[in-house]
Design a protein around this motif. Structure first.
Motif, PDB file in Angstrom:
ATOM      1  N   TYR A   1       0.841  -1.214   0.000  1.00 21.52           N
ATOM      2  CA  TYR A   1       0.000   0.000   0.000  1.00 21.52           C
ATOM      3  C   TYR A   1       0.873   1.260   0.000  1.00 21.52           C
ATOM      4  O   TYR A   1       0.648   2.199  -0.753  1.00 21.52           O
ATOM      5  CB  TYR A   1      -0.932  -0.005   1.217  1.00 21.52           C
ATOM      6  CG  TYR A   1      -1.919   1.143   1.214  1.00 21.52           C
ATOM      7  CD1 TYR A   1      -3.178   1.012   0.625  1.00 21.52           C
ATOM      8  CD2 TYR A   1      -1.592   2.375   1.791  1.00 21.52           C
ATOM      9  CE1 TYR A   1      -4.080   2.063   0.608  1.00 21.52           C
ATOM     10  CE2 TYR A   1      -2.488   3.439   1.771  1.00 21.52           C
ATOM     11  CZ  TYR A   1      -3.729   3.267   1.186  1.00 21.52           C
ATOM     12  OH  TYR A   1      -4.611   4.316   1.156  1.00 21.52           O
TER      13      TYR A   1
ATOM     14  N   ASN B   1      -7.052   2.189  -3.203  1.00 23.65           N
ATOM     15  CA  ASN B   1      -7.710   0.883  -3.067  1.00 23.65           C
ATOM     16  C   ASN B   1      -8.327   0.424  -4.384  1.00 23.65           C
ATOM     17  O   ASN B   1      -8.317  -0.766  -4.712  1.00 23.65           O
ATOM     18  CB  ASN B   1      -8.762   0.933  -1.960  1.00 23.65           C
ATOM     19  CG  ASN B   1      -8.096   0.968  -0.593  1.00 23.65           C
ATOM     20  OD1 ASN B   1      -7.230   0.143  -0.289  1.00 23.65           O
ATOM     21  ND2 ASN B   1      -8.459   1.946   0.216  1.00 23.65           N
TER      22      ASN B   1
ATOM     23  N   LYS C   1      -7.280  -2.905  -6.554  1.00 20.00           N
ATOM     24  CA  LYS C   1      -8.282  -3.845  -7.056  1.00 20.00           C
ATOM     25  C   LYS C   1      -8.076  -4.089  -8.551  1.00 20.00           C
ATOM     26  O   LYS C   1      -8.140  -5.230  -9.008  1.00 20.00           O
ATOM     27  CB  LYS C   1      -9.684  -3.274  -6.800  1.00 20.00           C
ATOM     28  CG  LYS C   1     -10.697  -4.349  -6.506  1.00 20.00           C
ATOM     29  CD  LYS C   1     -11.826  -3.898  -5.603  1.00 20.00           C
ATOM     30  CE  LYS C   1     -12.891  -3.132  -6.356  1.00 20.00           C
ATOM     31  NZ  LYS C   1     -13.787  -2.408  -5.455  1.00 20.00           N
TER      32      LYS C   1
ATOM     33  N   LYS D   1      -5.462  -6.413  -9.052  1.00 19.06           N
ATOM     34  CA  LYS D   1      -5.715  -7.621  -8.248  1.00 19.06           C
ATOM     35  C   LYS D   1      -4.675  -7.830  -7.141  1.00 19.06           C
ATOM     36  O   LYS D   1      -4.076  -8.895  -7.007  1.00 19.06           O
ATOM     37  CB  LYS D   1      -5.783  -8.854  -9.155  1.00 19.06           C
ATOM     38  CG  LYS D   1      -6.830  -8.744 -10.251  1.00 19.06           C
ATOM     39  CD  LYS D   1      -7.727  -9.959 -10.263  1.00 19.06           C
ATOM     40  CE  LYS D   1      -8.971  -9.820 -11.122  1.00 19.06           C
ATOM     41  NZ  LYS D   1      -9.276  -8.553 -11.726  1.00 19.06           N
ATOM     42  N   LEU D   2      -4.480  -6.785  -6.359  1.00 17.46           N
ATOM     43  CA  LEU D   2      -3.543  -6.886  -5.239  1.00 17.46           C
ATOM     44  C   LEU D   2      -4.195  -6.530  -3.918  1.00 17.46           C
ATOM     45  O   LEU D   2      -3.504  -6.385  -2.910  1.00 17.46           O
ATOM     46  CB  LEU D   2      -2.356  -5.941  -5.459  1.00 17.46           C
ATOM     47  CG  LEU D   2      -1.232  -6.378  -6.388  1.00 17.46           C
ATOM     48  CD1 LEU D   2      -0.233  -5.239  -6.546  1.00 17.46           C
ATOM     49  CD2 LEU D   2      -0.534  -7.631  -5.884  1.00 17.46           C
ATOM     50  N   GLU D   3      -5.534  -6.381  -3.915  1.00 21.72           N
ATOM     51  CA  GLU D   3      -6.160  -5.896  -2.673  1.00 21.72           C
ATOM     52  C   GLU D   3      -5.887  -6.819  -1.489  1.00 21.72           C
ATOM     53  O   GLU D   3      -5.693  -6.354  -0.377  1.00 21.72           O
ATOM     54  CB  GLU D   3      -7.656  -5.575  -2.875  1.00 21.72           C
ATOM     55  CG  GLU D   3      -8.580  -6.736  -3.158  1.00 21.72           C
ATOM     56  CD  GLU D   3      -8.752  -7.027  -4.655  1.00 21.72           C
ATOM     57  OE1 GLU D   3      -7.726  -7.165  -5.354  1.00 21.72           O
ATOM     58  OE2 GLU D   3      -9.901  -7.144  -5.112  1.00 21.72           O
ATOM     59  N   LYS D   4      -5.784  -8.114  -1.773  1.00 23.03           N
ATOM     60  CA  LYS D   4      -5.513  -9.070  -0.686  1.00 23.03           C
ATOM     61  C   LYS D   4      -4.096  -8.921  -0.119  1.00 23.03           C
ATOM     62  O   LYS D   4      -3.802  -9.358   0.980  1.00 23.03           O
ATOM     63  CB  LYS D   4      -5.656 -10.504  -1.204  1.00 23.03           C
ATOM     64  CG  LYS D   4      -7.085 -10.967  -1.346  1.00 23.03           C
ATOM     65  CD  LYS D   4      -7.169 -12.510  -1.347  1.00 23.03           C
ATOM     66  CE  LYS D   4      -6.169 -13.157  -2.276  1.00 23.03           C
ATOM     67  NZ  LYS D   4      -6.720 -13.765  -3.484  1.00 23.03           N
ATOM     68  N   HIS D   5      -3.216  -8.346  -0.913  1.00 20.94           N
ATOM     69  CA  HIS D   5      -1.792  -8.301  -0.527  1.00 20.94           C
ATOM     70  C   HIS D   5      -1.357  -6.948   0.020  1.00 20.94           C
ATOM     71  O   HIS D   5      -0.175  -6.728   0.219  1.00 20.94           O
ATOM     72  CB  HIS D   5      -0.923  -8.625  -1.746  1.00 20.94           C
ATOM     73  CG  HIS D   5      -1.190  -9.965  -2.336  1.00 20.94           C
ATOM     74  ND1 HIS D   5      -0.740 -11.132  -1.775  1.00 20.94           N
ATOM     75  CD2 HIS D   5      -1.878 -10.329  -3.442  1.00 20.94           C
ATOM     76  CE1 HIS D   5      -1.123 -12.165  -2.507  1.00 20.94           C
ATOM     77  NE2 HIS D   5      -1.824 -11.712  -3.527  1.00 20.94           N
ATOM     78  N   LYS D   6      -2.304  -6.053   0.231  1.00 23.02           N
ATOM     79  CA  LYS D   6      -1.883  -4.659   0.407  1.00 23.02           C
ATOM     80  C   LYS D   6      -1.055  -4.385   1.658  1.00 23.02           C
ATOM     81  O   LYS D   6      -0.316  -3.413   1.692  1.00 23.02           O
ATOM     82  CB  LYS D   6      -3.081  -3.710   0.308  1.00 23.02           C
ATOM     83  CG  LYS D   6      -4.024  -3.680   1.464  1.00 23.02           C
ATOM     84  CD  LYS D   6      -5.092  -2.631   1.125  1.00 23.02           C
ATOM     85  CE  LYS D   6      -5.928  -2.306   2.326  1.00 23.02           C
ATOM     86  NZ  LYS D   6      -6.968  -1.333   1.983  1.00 23.02           N
ATOM     87  N   HIS D   7      -1.118  -5.265   2.654  1.00 21.96           N
ATOM     88  CA  HIS D   7      -0.307  -5.038   3.854  1.00 21.96           C
ATOM     89  C   HIS D   7       0.997  -5.830   3.850  1.00 21.96           C
ATOM     90  O   HIS D   7       1.765  -5.790   4.805  1.00 21.96           O
ATOM     91  CB  HIS D   7      -1.126  -5.343   5.107  1.00 21.96           C
ATOM     92  CG  HIS D   7      -2.331  -4.441   5.225  1.00 21.96           C
ATOM     93  ND1 HIS D   7      -2.213  -3.071   5.307  1.00 21.96           N
ATOM     94  CD2 HIS D   7      -3.650  -4.715   5.217  1.00 21.96           C
ATOM     95  CE1 HIS D   7      -3.427  -2.536   5.368  1.00 21.96           C
ATOM     96  NE2 HIS D   7      -4.318  -3.512   5.299  1.00 21.96           N
ATOM     97  N   LYS D   8       1.234  -6.567   2.768  1.00 16.79           N
ATOM     98  CA  LYS D   8       2.459  -7.380   2.704  1.00 16.79           C
ATOM     99  C   LYS D   8       3.684  -6.526   2.452  1.00 16.79           C
ATOM    100  O   LYS D   8       3.625  -5.468   1.830  1.00 16.79           O
ATOM    101  CB  LYS D   8       2.345  -8.393   1.561  1.00 16.79           C
ATOM    102  CG  LYS D   8       1.615  -9.661   1.920  1.00 16.79           C
ATOM    103  CD  LYS D   8       1.852 -10.661   0.802  1.00 16.79           C
ATOM    104  CE  LYS D   8       1.259 -12.020   1.123  1.00 16.79           C
ATOM    105  NZ  LYS D   8       1.412 -12.923  -0.036  1.00 16.79           N
TER     106      LYS D   8
ATOM    107  N   GLU E   1       3.614 -10.296  -8.835  1.00 15.19           N
ATOM    108  CA  GLU E   1       2.942  -9.397  -7.891  1.00 15.19           C
ATOM    109  C   GLU E   1       3.738  -8.102  -7.713  1.00 15.19           C
ATOM    110  O   GLU E   1       3.173  -7.011  -7.663  1.00 15.19           O
ATOM    111  CB  GLU E   1       2.739 -10.105  -6.545  1.00 15.19           C
ATOM    112  CG  GLU E   1       1.664 -11.188  -6.598  1.00 15.19           C
ATOM    113  CD  GLU E   1       1.784 -12.235  -5.492  1.00 15.19           C
ATOM    114  OE1 GLU E   1       0.936 -13.147  -5.458  1.00 15.19           O
ATOM    115  OE2 GLU E   1       2.734 -12.176  -4.682  1.00 15.19           O
TER     116      GLU E   1
END
Ligand code: ATP
Ligand code: MG
Length: 235
Positions: free
Chosen positions: A104, A121, A125, A128-135, A144
């Protein structure tokens, strides 16, 4: 489509000792608003030189590069840098991410560069990285990471995206996902996208394909039926 960039008789000449090489040899080219333009050609044919010339990262030896009425070849570096900051996004073969920031935050850095921001955000989306945003960056695959770099370039809502071998370091599956992200951006934000590739199959996702050889554009092909990245014959 409206013409947004016009190159006329552009030369880039390198002098090494006695030998002169025209990395760009009398390039005439128009770029149209909202198109996907793909540049193909063998190694050393001048693809990167052309991209760097159009974006003003590199000076040309002669010729004109116009953005509308603005002649880029006549601007000083400070003005060119400002123009790039506001209008142009870059994606390179190597991702150039900031490893001490998470996904993020890396994208956020892109948005700090410009007043005209897109929603972070929403961008995450689109790629397709919304699931990874805190990584953290090291926790991501190559594909990725490349999508983070696309998201970062997109965060300032550029009019034009320049992509030099965006899938060069990726396998077929991840490469196609990254290309689908670029297509999504083109469809959603109407961003003009210029993609350099070694892979002739990728050319078919573009509206136009230019083939380079020895600093010249040797062929321009109009493609009326853009194929989906998932259908690219990867070769
Ligand atoms: N700084 C430089 N000094 C001298 N010659 C250069 C320089 N940069 C590029 N060239 C030459 O200009 C030509 C075009 O190079 P360019 O990097 O544009 O090729 P390319 O099509 O992007 O190749 P690749 O597919 O390998 O990335 C090559 O012959 C290269 O050796
Ligand atoms: Mg290159």
């Amino acid at each position: 489509m409206e013409k947004i960039i016009e190159l006329k008789k552009v030369y880039k000449t390198y002098n090494i000792g006695e030998i002169k090489t025209n990395a760009l040899d009398a390039i005439d080219l128009n770029i149209y608003d909202g198109e996907i333009l793909v540049i193909v050609g063998p190694s050393g044919s001048g693809k990167t030189t052309l991209l760097n010339a159009i974006s003003g990262l590199d000076d040309v030896t002669s010729g004109t590069i116009k953005y509308g009425i603005l002649d880029f070849t006549k601007l000083n570096d400070r003005v060119k840098t400002k123009f790039r900051k506001n209008n142009i996004g870059f994606i390179f073969q190597t991702y150039n991410l900031l490893n001490h920031l998470n996904v993020y935050e890396n994208v956020k850095v892109g948005s700090l560069l410009s007043k005209d921001k897109t929603d972070i955000n929403d961008i995450l989306k689109t790629v397709k990285l919304e699931k990874h945003k805190h990584k953290e960056i090291y926790q991501l695959s190559g594909g990725e990471q490349q999508r983070v770099s696309i998201a970062r370039a997109l965060a300032k809502n550029p009019k034009i995206m320049f992509c030099d071998e965006p899938t060069g370091a990726l396998d077929e599956k991840t490469g196609k996902i990254v290309l689908q992200s670029l297509v999504n951006i083109n469809e959603k934000y109407k961003t003009t996208i210029i993609i350099i590739t070694h892979n002739p199959g990728i050319a078919l996702i573009g509206d136009r394909i230019i083939k380079m050889n020895s600093g010249c554009i040797v062929e321009t092909i109009k493609n009326d039926f853009r194929i989906k990245p998932k259908d690219i014959p990867w070769g």
